[in-house]
Motif scaffolding. Sequence first.
Motif, PDB file in Angstrom:
ATOM      1  N   LEU A   1      -3.197 -58.085  82.707  1.00 28.52           N
ATOM      2  CA  LEU A   1      -2.546 -58.847  83.049  1.00 28.52           C
ATOM      3  C   LEU A   1      -2.958 -59.828  82.073  1.00 28.52           C
ATOM      4  N   ALA A   2      -4.224 -60.206  81.129  1.00 31.13           N
ATOM      5  CA  ALA A   2      -4.519 -60.813  79.977  1.00 31.13           C
ATOM      6  C   ALA A   2      -4.192 -59.857  78.758  1.00 31.13           C
ATOM      7  N   VAL A   3      -3.673 -58.930  79.544  1.00 38.50           N
ATOM      8  CA  VAL A   3      -3.406 -58.353  77.895  1.00 38.50           C
ATOM      9  C   VAL A   3      -2.162 -59.064  77.825  1.00 38.50           C
ATOM     10  N   TRP A   4      -1.129 -58.555  79.151  1.00 38.84           N
ATOM     11  CA  TRP A   4       0.315 -58.772  79.355  1.00 38.84           C
ATOM     12  C   TRP A   4       0.604 -60.342  78.142  1.00 38.84           C
ATOM     13  N   VAL A   5      -0.284 -61.119  78.821  1.00 41.73           N
ATOM     14  CA  VAL A   5      -0.434 -62.562  79.025  1.00 41.73           C
ATOM     15  C   VAL A   5       0.051 -63.272  77.558  1.00 41.73           C
TER      16      VAL A   5
ATOM     17  N   PRO B   1      18.569 -54.025  54.709  1.00 39.00           N
ATOM     18  CA  PRO B   1      17.380 -53.790  53.660  1.00 39.00           C
ATOM     19  C   PRO B   1      16.641 -55.096  53.976  1.00 39.00           C
ATOM     20  N   GLY B   2      15.185 -55.001  54.023  1.00 39.97           N
ATOM     21  CA  GLY B   2      14.089 -55.568  54.227  1.00 39.97           C
ATOM     22  C   GLY B   2      14.187 -56.326  55.487  1.00 39.97           C
ATOM     23  N   ALA B   3      14.840 -55.652  56.045  1.00 38.98           N
ATOM     24  CA  ALA B   3      14.341 -56.040  57.923  1.00 38.98           C
ATOM     25  C   ALA B   3      12.997 -55.995  58.187  1.00 38.98           C
ATOM     26  N   THR B   4      11.949 -55.449  58.071  1.00 42.39           N
ATOM     27  CA  THR B   4      10.767 -55.245  57.918  1.00 42.39           C
ATOM     28  C   THR B   4       9.371 -55.816  58.800  1.00 42.39           C
ATOM     29  N   GLY B   5       8.533 -55.518  58.875  1.00 41.32           N
ATOM     30  CA  GLY B   5       7.305 -55.692  59.859  1.00 41.32           C
ATOM     31  C   GLY B   5       6.206 -55.716  60.507  1.00 41.32           C
ATOM     32  N   PRO B   6       4.966 -56.125  60.464  1.00 43.04           N
ATOM     33  CA  PRO B   6       4.363 -55.189  61.058  1.00 43.04           C
ATOM     34  C   PRO B   6       5.020 -55.278  62.880  1.00 43.04           C
ATOM     35  N   GLY B   7       5.296 -55.609  63.390  1.00 43.69           N
ATOM     36  CA  GLY B   7       6.225 -55.684  64.866  1.00 43.69           C
ATOM     37  C   GLY B   7       6.907 -53.724  65.007  1.00 43.69           C
ATOM     38  N   LEU B   8       7.614 -53.626  63.713  1.00 40.02           N
ATOM     39  CA  LEU B   8       7.785 -52.020  64.285  1.00 40.02           C
ATOM     40  C   LEU B   8       6.570 -51.056  64.643  1.00 40.02           C
ATOM     41  N   VAL B   9       4.883 -51.186  64.325  1.00 41.20           N
ATOM     42  CA  VAL B   9       4.597 -50.659  64.972  1.00 41.20           C
ATOM     43  C   VAL B   9       3.429 -51.524  66.171  1.00 41.20           C
ATOM     44  N   THR B  10       3.666 -52.466  66.055  1.00 38.06           N
ATOM     45  CA  THR B  10       3.164 -53.580  67.396  1.00 38.06           C
ATOM     46  C   THR B  10       3.829 -53.007  68.539  1.00 38.06           C
ATOM     47  N   GLN B  11       4.835 -53.656  68.244  1.00 37.38           N
ATOM     48  CA  GLN B  11       5.792 -54.360  69.260  1.00 37.38           C
ATOM     49  C   GLN B  11       6.003 -53.174  70.197  1.00 37.38           C
ATOM     50  N   PRO B  12       6.221 -51.658  69.537  1.00 37.45           N
ATOM     51  CA  PRO B  12       6.392 -50.561  70.157  1.00 37.45           C
ATOM     52  C   PRO B  12       5.067 -49.852  71.554  1.00 37.45           C
ATOM     53  N   LEU B  13       3.983 -49.827  70.420  1.00 36.45           N
ATOM     54  CA  LEU B  13       2.534 -49.803  70.872  1.00 36.45           C
ATOM     55  C   LEU B  13       2.715 -50.421  72.208  1.00 36.45           C
ATOM     56  N   PHE B  14       2.658 -52.425  72.489  1.00 38.65           N
ATOM     57  CA  PHE B  14       2.763 -53.147  73.141  1.00 38.65           C
ATOM     58  C   PHE B  14       4.120 -52.768  74.281  1.00 38.65           C
ATOM     59  N   LEU B  15       5.456 -52.603  73.483  1.00 39.97           N
ATOM     60  CA  LEU B  15       5.554 -51.917  75.141  1.00 39.97           C
ATOM     61  C   LEU B  15       5.641 -50.197  75.766  1.00 39.97           C
ATOM     62  N   LEU B  16       4.510 -49.231  75.293  1.00 34.38           N
ATOM     63  CA  LEU B  16       4.061 -48.717  76.046  1.00 34.38           C
ATOM     64  C   LEU B  16       3.586 -48.738  76.632  1.00 34.38           C
ATOM     65  N   PHE B  17       2.406 -49.475  76.682  1.00 35.29           N
ATOM     66  CA  PHE B  17       0.793 -50.560  77.260  1.00 35.29           C
ATOM     67  C   PHE B  17       1.549 -51.159  78.531  1.00 35.29           C
TER      68      PHE B  17
ATOM     69  N   ALA C   1       2.592 -51.442  84.021  1.00 32.42           N
ATOM     70  CA  ALA C   1       3.925 -52.370  84.841  1.00 32.42           C
ATOM     71  C   ALA C   1       3.640 -52.016  86.648  1.00 32.42           C
ATOM     72  N   PRO C   2       3.293 -50.259  86.799  1.00 33.04           N
ATOM     73  CA  PRO C   2       3.333 -50.016  88.492  1.00 33.04           C
ATOM     74  C   PRO C   2       1.530 -50.819  88.999  1.00 33.04           C
ATOM     75  N   LEU C   3       0.614 -50.702  87.936  1.00 34.01           N
ATOM     76  CA  LEU C   3      -0.445 -51.124  88.389  1.00 34.01           C
ATOM     77  C   LEU C   3      -0.192 -53.124  88.686  1.00 34.01           C
ATOM     78  N   LEU C   4       0.145 -53.370  88.127  1.00 31.16           N
ATOM     79  CA  LEU C   4       0.827 -55.251  88.137  1.00 31.16           C
ATOM     80  C   LEU C   4       1.553 -54.935  89.518  1.00 31.16           C
ATOM     81  N   TRP C   5       2.456 -54.416  89.551  1.00 32.29           N
ATOM     82  CA  TRP C   5       3.855 -54.232  90.586  1.00 32.29           C
ATOM     83  C   TRP C   5       3.000 -54.333  92.212  1.00 32.29           C
ATOM     84  N   ARG C   6       1.315 -53.626  91.869  1.00 26.00           N
ATOM     85  CA  ARG C   6       0.773 -53.138  93.465  1.00 26.00           C
ATOM     86  C   ARG C   6       0.017 -54.845  93.557  1.00 26.00           C
ATOM     87  N   SER C   7      -0.161 -54.692  92.613  1.00 26.58           N
ATOM     88  CA  SER C   7      -1.340 -56.609  92.533  1.00 26.58           C
ATOM     89  C   SER C   7      -0.379 -57.536  92.429  1.00 26.58           C
ATOM     90  N   PHE C   8       1.083 -57.478  92.274  1.00 24.20           N
ATOM     91  CA  PHE C   8       1.283 -59.318  92.731  1.00 24.20           C
ATOM     92  C   PHE C   8       2.458 -59.010  94.218  1.00 24.20           C
TER      93      PHE C   8
END
Length: 131
Positions: free
Chosen positions: A18-22, A99-115, A120-127
């Motif tokens: 939950l802390a990582v999500w927040v 053109p030029g619409a790039t940034g670090p989010g192109l890597v970090t956001q898909p990783l966060f989405l994967l997390f 999500a199922p763990l939090l679903w049970r916890s909530f």
Amino acid sequence: MVLSGSRAPLPHGEALVLAVWVAGFGVGTVVHLIELLTQGAAVYGTMPAGVRVFWVSLTIVDPVLVVLLLLRVRASIWLGCAVMVVDVVVNWTAALTIPGATGPGLVTQPLFLLFLLTTAPLLWRSFRKPA
């Protein structure tokens, strides 16, 4: 870690998830807020209107998600996943077509989405509603 007076504390592992999500949505809030405050009405000015509206809307959506997550509202789990799916799609579409619409989010956001998707199922049970 007690997040709500009427709820039992989360086990350590679940509290960490939950802390990582927040933290992730908190970082999104801060990034979009800083961009909006420093660039004003010209924020994301080179992007199409729909992209600008979406990115600015995250200034409101992300902190709302943080609050809902801290209150352990189950809908926040699906909303958080949906927001990140759309964010990743919008960012990658912009990066591949503008053109030029790039940034670090192109890597970090898909990783966060994967997390998010894998935890999500763990939090679903916890909530679950308290007995």
